[in-house]
Design an enzyme around this catalytic site. Structure first.
Site, PDB file in Angstrom:
ATOM      1  N   ASP A  32       0.974  -1.077   0.002  1.00  0.00           N
ATOM      2  CA  ASP A  32       0.037  -0.010  -0.057  1.00  0.00           C
ATOM      3  C   ASP A  32       0.926   1.289  -0.098  1.00  0.00           C
ATOM      4  OD1 ASP A  32      -2.065   2.102   0.872  1.00  0.00           O
ATOM      5  OD2 ASP A  32      -3.314   0.298   1.244  1.00  0.00           O
ATOM      6  N   ASN A  33       0.449   2.375  -0.789  1.00  0.00           N
ATOM      7  CA  ASN A  33       1.265   3.454  -0.610  1.00  0.00           C
ATOM      8  C   ASN A  33       0.684   4.337   0.399  1.00  0.00           C
ATOM      9  OD1 ASN A  33      -0.984   4.539  -1.866  1.00  0.00           O
ATOM     10  ND2 ASN A  33      -0.030   5.406  -3.687  1.00  0.00           N
ATOM     11  N   ASN A 100       1.312  -3.268 -14.238  1.00  0.00           N
ATOM     12  CA  ASN A 100       2.481  -3.612 -13.556  1.00  0.00           C
ATOM     13  C   ASN A 100       2.173  -5.020 -12.817  1.00  0.00           C
ATOM     14  OD1 ASN A 100       4.182  -1.680 -13.901  1.00  0.00           O
ATOM     15  ND2 ASN A 100       3.715  -0.521 -12.410  1.00  0.00           N
ATOM     16  N   GLY A 103       1.772  -7.882 -15.145  1.00  0.00           N
ATOM     17  CA  GLY A 103       3.257  -8.437 -15.591  1.00  0.00           C
ATOM     18  C   GLY A 103       3.763  -9.197 -14.506  1.00  0.00           C
ATOM     19  N   LYS A 106       2.188 -12.565 -14.486  1.00  0.00           N
ATOM     20  CA  LYS A 106       2.964 -13.226 -15.618  1.00  0.00           C
ATOM     21  C   LYS A 106       4.043 -13.830 -15.326  1.00  0.00           C
ATOM     22  CE  LYS A 106       3.968 -12.314 -20.548  1.00  0.00           C
ATOM     23  NZ  LYS A 106       5.187 -11.448 -20.476  1.00  0.00           N
ATOM     24  N   ALA A 115      -9.987  -5.743  -8.802  1.00  0.00           N
ATOM     25  CA  ALA A 115     -11.218  -5.285  -8.158  1.00  0.00           C
ATOM     26  C   ALA A 115     -11.550  -4.195  -9.274  1.00  0.00           C
ATOM     27  CB  ALA A 115     -10.733  -4.613  -6.883  1.00  0.00           C
ATOM     28  N   TYR A 146     -12.444   7.576 -12.292  1.00  0.00           N
ATOM     29  CA  TYR A 146     -12.178   6.396 -11.839  1.00  0.00           C
ATOM     30  C   TYR A 146     -12.982   5.270 -12.619  1.00  0.00           C
ATOM     31  CZ  TYR A 146     -13.655   2.915  -7.987  1.00  0.00           C
ATOM     32  OH  TYR A 146     -13.867   1.919  -7.160  1.00  0.00           O
TER      33      TYR A 146
END
Ligand code: UDP
Length: 328
Positions: A32-33, A100, A103, A106, A115, A146
């Protein structure tokens, strides 16, 4: 032990997902940032051996050294007030953040669940909303940042599924409530309960005839868990079809809290959807899922949580970490 990466781990939904996956015996890596999330939501997990937390912005390259079985991408501002304040970050986390994490999925050969939201239906012209409905979205309105980010999220997720054979799951989440919602995120339930607790009038936007259908967080988490473990790659609505007008909802909060305050009316925000109700037949059929907690029970549990907040928290205008992100 299986390992799951949960982005948005310090947020309302992310933190409940961390709890659920810990309970199921997983190793949980939270990320989380902390722009809108709060460490308070996950501090009870810090002492656990199978929980790790990284403060990181997923719009930047995401590195995880562990092998991963699952990724749950729940990082995003999620209330109209938040995405008005941080529109660019909202777009970036839905677009670049999702890219990201796809990626990463993968590279790790992991299954990823993203979500999405009922906002992909915009102000819907079909009622209730089925997954087959393509929506009615204003790309340049205040909610566009959004709605369009989430629509892009779905598109790129399907592209990774078809082009790179990544195992993907897409959930469309309808209005959800419960403990750990941020008091001042602008969403209607914390707004009304906060107003009642502070002795302020309840602000209904418009004439209160717009509808929403509110799902208790535990029901949502169960739906997410089942969808992740299913083999279904197309979007699935998860929500509670029990629909109510916002005017009636305000009355329910007045009853619940026993406040003497009244309803006052404010202008309806631009592009505020007039009706919203999930058609959950797909979730019923594919996941054998339906909500179990009715609104009176869920509201009681949520109110009990808000009662534990300190006076200081109750009167704080905004307890998110926007510093450095908003143009002043
Ligand atoms: N709303 C309201 N008063 C408030 C906050 C919200 O009447 O103080 C209304 C809002 O206009 C919308 C509904 O409640 O019609 C749900 O708003 P919320 O922001 O919770 O979520 P949305 O479903 O619109 O994304």
């Amino acid at each position: 032990m299986k390992t799951v990466l949960i982005t948005g781990a310090a947020g309302f939904l992310g933190s409940h997902l961390c709890d659920r996956f810990i309970k199921e015996g997983y190793k949980v890596i939270g990320m989380d940032n902390l722009i809108t999330g709060s460490l308070k939501n996950i501090e009870h997990l810090f002492s656990l051996e199978n929980f790790e937390f990284y403060q990181h912005d997923v719009t930047k390259f995401v590195h995880v050294s562990d092998d991963l079985d699952y990724i749950l991408h729940f990082a995003s501002p999620a209330s109209p007030i938040d995405y008005l304040k941080i529109p660019i970050q909202t777009l970036k986390v839905g677009a670049m953040g999702t890219h990201n994490l796809l990626g990463l999925a993968k590279a790790k050969n992991a299954r990823i669940l993203v979500a999405s939201t009922s906002e992909v239906y915009g102000d819907p012209q079909v009622h209730p909303q089925k997954e087959e409905y393509w929506g009615h979205v204003n790309p340049v309105g205040p909610r566009g940042v959004y709605d369009e980010a989430k629509r892009y999220m779905e598109a790129i997720t399907m592209a990774y599924h078809t082009f790179h054979s990544v195992e993907t799951r897409i959930i469309r989440i309808f209005n959800t409530y419960g403990p750990r919602m941020r008091l001042n995120d602008g969403r209607v339930l914390p707004a009304f309960i906060g107003q009642a607790l502070r002795g302020e009038d309840l602000t209904v936007f418009g004439d209160g005839s717009q509808t929403r259908s509110f799902c208790y967080v535990d029901d949502l988490v169960e739906g997410i868990y089942r969808l992740l473990l299913s083999d279904y790659a197309s979007p699935v609505n998860i929500g509670n079809p029990n629909e109510i007008t916002i005017g009636d909802f305000a009355e329910e909060i007045i009853q619940l809290t026993g406040t003497d305050q009244q309803v006052i009316y404010k202008p309806l925000p631009t592009d505020d959807p007039t009706q919203r109700q999930p058609d959950i037949s797909k979730a019923q059929e594919i996941l054998d899922w339906e909500p179990k907690v009715d609104r009176s029970e869920g509201l009681k549990l949520t109110y009990e949580y808000f009662l534990t907040l300190s006076k200081e928290e109750l009167h704080k205008k905004d307890h998110n970490n926007f510093d450095g992100y908003i143009k002043r």
